[in-house]
Design a protein around this motif. Structure first.
Motif, mmCIF file in Angstrom:
data_model
loop_
_atom_site.group_PDB
_atom_site.id
_atom_site.type_symbol
_atom_site.label_atom_id
_atom_site.label_comp_id
_atom_site.label_asym_id
_atom_site.label_seq_id
_atom_site.Cartn_x
_atom_site.Cartn_y
_atom_site.Cartn_z
ATOM 1 N N GLU A 1 13.919 20.180 -12.766
ATOM 2 C CA GLU A 1 13.254 20.278 -11.457
ATOM 3 C C GLU A 1 13.508 19.030 -10.597
ATOM 4 O O GLU A 1 13.572 19.104 -9.378
ATOM 5 N N TYR A 2 13.682 17.869 -11.264
ATOM 6 C CA TYR A 2 13.895 16.650 -10.474
ATOM 7 C C TYR A 2 15.304 16.610 -9.864
ATOM 8 O O TYR A 2 15.529 15.969 -8.842
ATOM 9 N N ALA A 3 16.239 17.265 -10.533
ATOM 10 C CA ALA A 3 17.626 17.231 -10.030
ATOM 11 C C ALA A 3 17.873 18.340 -8.998
ATOM 12 O O ALA A 3 18.888 18.315 -8.298
ATOM 13 N N GLU A 4 16.947 19.270 -8.911
ATOM 14 C CA GLU A 4 17.144 20.437 -8.025
ATOM 15 C C GLU A 4 17.506 20.073 -6.581
ATOM 16 O O GLU A 4 18.437 20.631 -6.010
ATOM 17 N N PRO A 5 16.782 19.104 -5.982
ATOM 18 C CA PRO A 5 17.085 18.818 -4.571
ATOM 19 C C PRO A 5 18.424 18.113 -4.334
ATOM 20 O O PRO A 5 18.838 17.982 -3.185
ATOM 21 N N ILE A 6 19.093 17.648 -5.373
ATOM 22 C CA ILE A 6 20.343 16.876 -5.156
ATOM 23 C C ILE A 6 21.437 17.828 -4.674
ATOM 24 O O ILE A 6 21.781 18.802 -5.345
ATOM 25 N N PRO A 7 22.010 17.573 -3.491
ATOM 26 C CA PRO A 7 23.016 18.491 -2.942
ATOM 27 C C PRO A 7 24.259 18.594 -3.827
ATOM 28 O O PRO A 7 24.648 17.613 -4.479
ATOM 29 N N ASP B 1 0.835 -1.219 0.000
ATOM 30 C CA ASP B 1 0.000 0.000 0.000
ATOM 31 C C ASP B 1 0.857 1.251 0.000
ATOM 32 O O ASP B 1 0.483 2.274 -0.530
ATOM 33 N N GLU B 2 1.986 1.155 0.694
ATOM 34 C CA GLU B 2 2.804 2.366 0.850
ATOM 35 C C GLU B 2 4.277 2.033 0.730
ATOM 36 O O GLU B 2 4.701 0.910 1.014
ATOM 37 N N THR B 3 5.033 3.057 0.371
ATOM 38 C CA THR B 3 6.494 2.906 0.294
ATOM 39 C C THR B 3 7.150 4.184 0.831
ATOM 40 O O THR B 3 6.485 5.212 0.985
ATOM 41 N N ALA B 4 8.440 4.114 1.096
ATOM 42 C CA ALA B 4 9.213 5.313 1.453
ATOM 43 C C ALA B 4 10.563 5.192 0.758
ATOM 44 O O ALA B 4 11.018 4.083 0.444
ATOM 45 N N LEU B 5 11.192 6.337 0.513
ATOM 46 C CA LEU B 5 12.500 6.349 -0.161
ATOM 47 C C LEU B 5 13.503 7.183 0.623
ATOM 48 O O LEU B 5 13.126 8.171 1.261
ATOM 49 N N ALA B 6 14.752 6.792 0.540
ATOM 50 C CA ALA B 6 15.829 7.667 1.047
ATOM 51 C C ALA B 6 16.959 7.627 0.023
ATOM 52 O O ALA B 6 17.312 6.554 -0.475
ATOM 53 N N LEU B 7 17.454 8.818 -0.309
ATOM 54 C CA LEU B 7 18.532 8.888 -1.311
ATOM 55 C C LEU B 7 19.814 9.328 -0.610
ATOM 56 O O LEU B 7 19.881 10.436 -0.051
ATOM 57 N N TYR B 8 20.794 8.456 -0.593
ATOM 58 C CA TYR B 8 22.058 8.740 0.103
ATOM 59 C C TYR B 8 23.077 9.312 -0.878
ATOM 60 O O TYR B 8 23.289 8.765 -1.957
ATOM 61 N N CYS B 9 23.684 10.430 -0.480
ATOM 62 C CA CYS B 9 24.593 11.151 -1.374
ATOM 63 C C CYS B 9 26.043 10.841 -1.006
ATOM 64 O O CYS B 9 26.435 10.981 0.161
ATOM 65 N N PHE B 10 26.810 10.450 -2.005
ATOM 66 C CA PHE B 10 28.222 10.088 -1.803
ATOM 67 C C PHE B 10 29.093 11.024 -2.626
ATOM 68 O O PHE B 10 28.666 11.514 -3.677
#
Ligand SMILES: Cc1cc2nc3c(=O)[nH]c(=O)nc-3n(C[C@H](O)[C@H](O)[C@H](O)COP(=O)(O)OP(=O)(O)OC[C@H]3O[C@@H](n4cnc5c(N)ncnc54)[C@H](O)[C@@H]3O)c2cc1C
Ligand code: SF4
Ligand code: SF4
Length: 1008
Positions: free
Chosen positions: A349-355, A300-309
């Motif tokens: 816009e999709y790449a904007e949040p990437i530090p 029913d639900e999912t969550a994501l975390a994107l780890y930056c290296f």
């Protein structure tokens, strides 16, 4: 090329370096075959040159012209096709959507069996047993949509699932981002109905070895018995080698599944299940006509975390650690993907949040079947990766919208790479090599050396959790050097994969790209077993020969011919050193696209234009389910024409116009929805223009191209002109002389035009001095002569927002109608006049607003293809759809509005959707106080004059019905629609009137 001389060419004709027959096919033989097929087959039989070109490519770098195509309506059709094709000694190639990336859906001289048009039913869903039985042509997303009602899904989820079929998924043993959790298609394929090479039908399922059922099968004297015996013998004889040679991976789809065909079932019995062997066999062992697959619970639900290296190898090294957590996906992207996304209008816009400083990112997903508390699960991985300093930052996404953003970025990698300008392109040939995840980091280091040695580069993105790296080296396959480099890279990389205990293909299959290397992966013993297996299933090697397995020489076991001899990944390339395309002198400016031919060649065959659920692209395929009606079909035909595969000047033939171009409604959907931006509306306008130059435009084209003059006359003569169409016989006359569909309601002209109304009211009521802004309203043909109400509403709304309004009276029509019919001289002359007239006004601070979306987009987009220089850019930048103007300038904030409590169904215009301007109306309507249900709809099917044309009436209605259904399914009390054509199409429904323009709904909401 190493084995070129020996390579089997079933047509018996020489082939060129591009894999196409250099002579025309054996027409007589094919004609006889087609006639026999037509007698026996209830489905469609297409053996003409157009069909051959349309089915000569797939999503790969390969091209080979088939003999023809059969679109079967049922199992009996498939059996008849196999029997008749083999009686002509021609190979057989089953096909789904043809989205394969390794060339396994094309073959010289093959009889292609396309399941997508008629054999696409969901036969049964058994929710208790969690199984579904389907025909092979069902699209995976369609199956999943049905299953979602019962909280179920088919687990393998290839990125192409919106058009890929279950039959093709079984053929390739497909899988997707969630293979970490679910594995691949072979785990879910339980039972099959398969037509064998001799035309017989078998039912594969778990059969307990030594049971009565098993004994009865092997006691027969037929193909099925022979196959059961051979498979068992091969598995038993090669037990040790199978154990040693098949890699221990979640995904390995190279070769045949000998390691999976005999196993212990849930009851602890030893069973043989041939279904597992057909999975991944790429149509080389039999033709699947029905499949029973097992299902899983849909989370029913999912969550994501994107780890930056800050280092790619660090990210790779983190993969095995990520797998220690209860995750459902582990995906990787590198900084090249982020860079390309940032530079692209569509993806920035999709790449904007990437530090900043993110060199690589690992994206982890959890689902509610695996964890109860997403926050706690993410906190655990944060502690491991971020607090320990391995990753320097994390982006967490819990809402559907935030997760969607990150998935879109991950899935953007291929389209972004493929739209690179120029001939060097990132091509798929080692794009799914797979190694154990714990060896990824070391493997990548060595892989980089291979790329360096070959003086090329690549972007990295990966299903990292299962060790599948999607790497596409950038090469120029139009040059010998590029082709040789490709082979050499493939050779080196396959060595590396063997060293790291991996599989050459972990996702997309062997096909023409990788079959050559299978002996290296499996060794002599297993390779020999594969050949014996193939011969047992297909003694004449008629089924998709040259894929998965090949014979080194004609004297090897198999047929007494050279069929299936040799495999060289350099053969049958779509492009090659001999490929040449003519760059036509064009009226439109194709500089931004790298030229006309480059725009045509941007089509890589991915098949996204065959998706049928969302997006604008491609309405004609949706309505017809014909390959020729896809953007891909049109692009393939154009490429065949400009590269000389089709006869000289075929592109300007009447047939080409009628069958290839005329049904393109010019909705521009492909410009935005095609991952590489193949803009077919523009290509069509150019070719139609050239056709008119050569042959003269038809009376009807001239009539529709100048519809404005006719409408002005109609308005002047109204109401008399409106009666004309009710004079007995007048509609038949219009049909005979102009080809106008008699079923269509003709527009009703108003005796007072919009311009006349504006003058009569005394012009603007808000003076320029008092106003906050100045807007020139464009009196388009529809608003002016047939539907001034929308124009009046626009004036009311703009003036209520304290805007000084003028209706331009010194402009010409936009030229949209002329452009769509390919009358480019006329469109250019109008564009020039309008730009010259407007430039000084724009410099003086005027904006230009349009009630009709297709005219707005004409000024914003097509004018820039018709004209050069700063004037057109300035005017284009000052042009807005009227709802877009209100939204972007926030002029509507100055309105005093109180909309009735009403849910509006909103159908946007396809031209505005294609230019990403469709959301503005929804924003304004919502701020006016309405609830809005924006439909995920495409073109209405009317498309200017298209729906009025007698020969297009039926397809126009078929496209329209898709929209009608969406409207009916929406709960909205009122439909609101900005496009005049769409309003006519919806208004032509029995008992329905034309829906209002959104600006009328805003006007209605104005406080008195
Ligand atoms: C942009 C893009 C992304 C992709 N992403 C993925 C991904 O994430 N995962 C993945 O696994 N693949 C992926 N693919 C590859 C491909 O889309 C999938 O393998 C897909 O499942 C193939 O389905 P199809 O209907 O296009 O099959 P086709 O390409 O038509 O056929 C595939 C194979 O199956 C055989 N076949 C088809 N029907 C039958 C039948 N009835 N009987 C016997 N054999 C049959 C064909 O002969 C062929 O060998 C991708 C492709 C593209 C272009
Ligand atoms: S036209 Fe675009 S979407 Fe269609 S196959 Fe070609 S590249 Fe893919
Ligand atoms: S313009 Fe529209 S109809 Fe024409 S190919 Fe593109 S999506 Fe299909």
């Amino acid at each position: 090329m190493a084995v070129e001389d020996e390579f089997y060419d079933p047509t018996g004709l020489e082939t060129s370096a591009t894999g196409l027959s250099t002579a025309r096919p054996d027409d007589e033989r094919y004609a006889a075959l087609a006639a026999d097929l037509r007698e026996q087959v209830a489905g469609e039989v297409q053996f003409d040159e157009y069909a051959q070109v349309l089915y000569a490519t797939d999503g790969s770098i390969y091209q080979a012209r088939p003999a023809g195509v059969v679109l079967p309506r049922g199992i009996a059709d498939v059996q008849a096709t196999v029997e008749i094709a083999s009686s002509y000694d021609l190979p057989i190639l089953p096909r789904g959507t043809g989205s394969s990336l390794a060339g396994q859906t094309v073959g010289n001289g093959c009889v292609v069996i396309d399941f997508t048009k008629y054999m696409d039913d969901i036969v049964a869903v058994d929710t208790d047993a969690r199984r579904a039985t389907v025909q092979p042509g069902v699209v995976q997303d369609h199956l999943d949509e049905r299953l979602a009602r019962d909280g179920l899904q088919f687990a393998p989820d290839p990125a192409s699932s919106n058009r890929a079929t279950i039959g093709g998924g079984i053929g390739n043993n497909s899988t997707g981002a969630h293979s970490v959790r679910y594995g691949i298609t072979d785990a879910y394929t339980e039972e099959l109905q398969v037509v064998l090479a001799d035309g017989s039908l078998i039912h594969t399922r778990e059969v307990v070895l030594g049971s009565d059922e098993h004994d009865a099968i092997v006691a027969k004297d037929d193909a099925e018995a022979r196959i059961y015996q051979t498979v068992r013998e091969l598995v038993e004889t090669h037990e040790d080698e199978i154990e040693a040679r098949f890699p221990d991976l979640k995904r390995s789809v190279s070769g045949y599944n000998l390691q999976k065909v005999i196993y212990e079932n849930d009851a602890g019995e030893e069973v043989i299940n041939l279904s597992k062997l057909f999975v991944g066999s790429e149509g080389t062992l039999g033709v699947i006509v029905e499949a029973t697959v097992s299902l899983v619970t849909k989370p029913d639900e999912t969550a994501l975390a994107l780890y930056c290296f800050d280092d790619l190898v660090d990210a790779m090294e983190a993969v095995p650690e990520a797998l220690e957590f209860p995750v459902s996906a582990v995906e990787l992207m590198d900084d090249e993907v982020f860079r390309l996304a940032r530079e692209s209008e569509g993806y920035a816009e999709y790449a904007e949040p990437i530090p900043d400083g993110t060199t690589a990112a690992l994206m982890l997903e959890w689902d509610n079947e695996l964890v109860d508390d997403f926050g706690a699960a993410v906190a655990d991985t944060n502690a491991h990766f971020v607090e320990s300093g391995t990753a320097f930052d994390v982006l967490e996404a819990y809402s559907e919208a935030d997760q969607d953003q990150l998935w879109k970025l991950r899935k953007a990698a291929i389209p972004l790479l493929m739209s690179l300008e120029g001939d060097p392109k990132p091509y798929p040939f080692i794009e799914d090599a797979t190694v154990p995840p714990e060896e990824l980091a070391e493997y990548v280091g060595k892989f980089e050396n291979v790329l360096d040695t070959h003086d090329t580069s690549a972007a990295y993105f990966a299903h990292a959790g299962v060790g599948t790296l999607h790497i596409r080296p950038i090469l120029n396959l139009k040059a010998d050097e590029g082709i040789e480099k490709m082979h050499s890279i493939a050779d080196d990389v396959t060595d590396l994969v063997v060293e790291h205990h991996g599989a050459f293909s972990g996702e997309h299959g062997d096909g023409m790209a990788r079959t050559e290397f299978n002996p290296k992966m499996y060794g002599e013993d297993i390779w020999g077993a594969f050949k014996q297996l193939k011969t047992a299933f297909d003694p004449e090697w008629l089924l998709n020969p040259g894929n998965v397995v090949y014979r080194e020489k004609a004297s090897d076991p198999g047929p007494e011919s050279d069929r299936g001899v040799g495999a060289d990944m350099r053969d049958h390339l779509r492009y090659g050193p001999e490929y040449q395309s003519i760059e036509p002198q064009s009226e439109l400016d194709f500089d931004d696209e790298g030229g006309f031919s480059h725009l045509v060649e941007l089509c890589n065959g991915c098949g996204t234009c065959r998706q049928t659920d969302s997006d604008v692209m491609c309405p004609t395929y949706r309505a017809s389910k014909e390959e020729i009606q896809t953007t891909r079909g049109r692009a393939n035909m154009l490429r065949a024409a400009i590269s000389g595969e089709l006869g000289e000047d075929e592109i300007h033939s009447e047939r080409f116009q009628r069958e290839v171009l005329d049904l393109c409604v010019g909705c521009k959907g492909c410009k935005s929805d095609c991952p590489t931006g193949v803009d077919m509306a523009k290509l069509k306008a150019e070719v139609k223009h050239q056709y008119h130059e050569e042959n003269g435009a038809s009376l009807r084209s001239r009539l529709f191209g100048n519809i404005d003059a006719l409408s002005a006359l109609g308005s002047r003569l109204a109401p008399l002109s409106n009666l004309a169409s009710s004079v007995p016989g007048s509609r038949r006359l219009l049909e005979r002389v102009f080809g106008i569909a008699p079923e269509r309601e003709l527009p009703t002209f108003r005796s007072e035009s919009f311009e006349e109304w504006f003058d009569r009211r005394g012009g603007a009521t808000v003076s320029a001095d008092e106003a906050d802004a100045k807007v020139l309203l464009f009196p388009d043909t529809y608003t002016n002569y047939t539907y001034p109400d929308a124009g009046k509403a626009a004036v009311d709304v703009l003036e209520a927002a304290n805007v000084h309004v003028r209706v331009c009276d010194d402009l010409e029509p936009s030229g949209r109608a002329a452009f769509s019919t390919g009358l480019l001289d006329e469109a250019t002359s109008r564009a020039r006049h309008n730009v010259e007239t407007l430039r000084p006004l724009v410099d003086d601070g005027w904006h230009v607003a349009f009630i009709e979306p297709s005219d707005a987009v004409m000024f914003q987009d097509e004018y820039r293809d018709l004209l050069d220089g700063p004037d057109v850019e300035t005017v284009a930048a000052a042009a807005y759809g009227v709802m877009e103007y209100l939204d972007l300038t926030r002029a509507d904030d100055r309105l005093d509005v109180d909309a009735p409590a009403e849910l509006l169904t909103y159908h946007g215009h396809c031209n505005q959707k294609a230019t990403n301007k469709d959301h503005h109306a929804v924003g304004v309507l919502r701020r006016s106080g309405y609830e809005v249900d924006p439909l995920d709809s495409g073109c209405c099917g009317m498309a200017g004059s298209f729906g009025y044309e007698a020969e297009h009436y039926d397809i126009s209605q078929a496209i329209g019905r898709i929209l009608f259904r969406q409207v009916e399914e929406s709960d909205g009390a009122v439909v609101t629609v900005p496009g005049a054509s769409c309003r006519s199409q919806l208004g032509d429904r029995p008992g329905e009137s034309q829906p209002p323009h959104p600006i009328e709904k805003v006007a209605e909401a104005l406080e008195e």
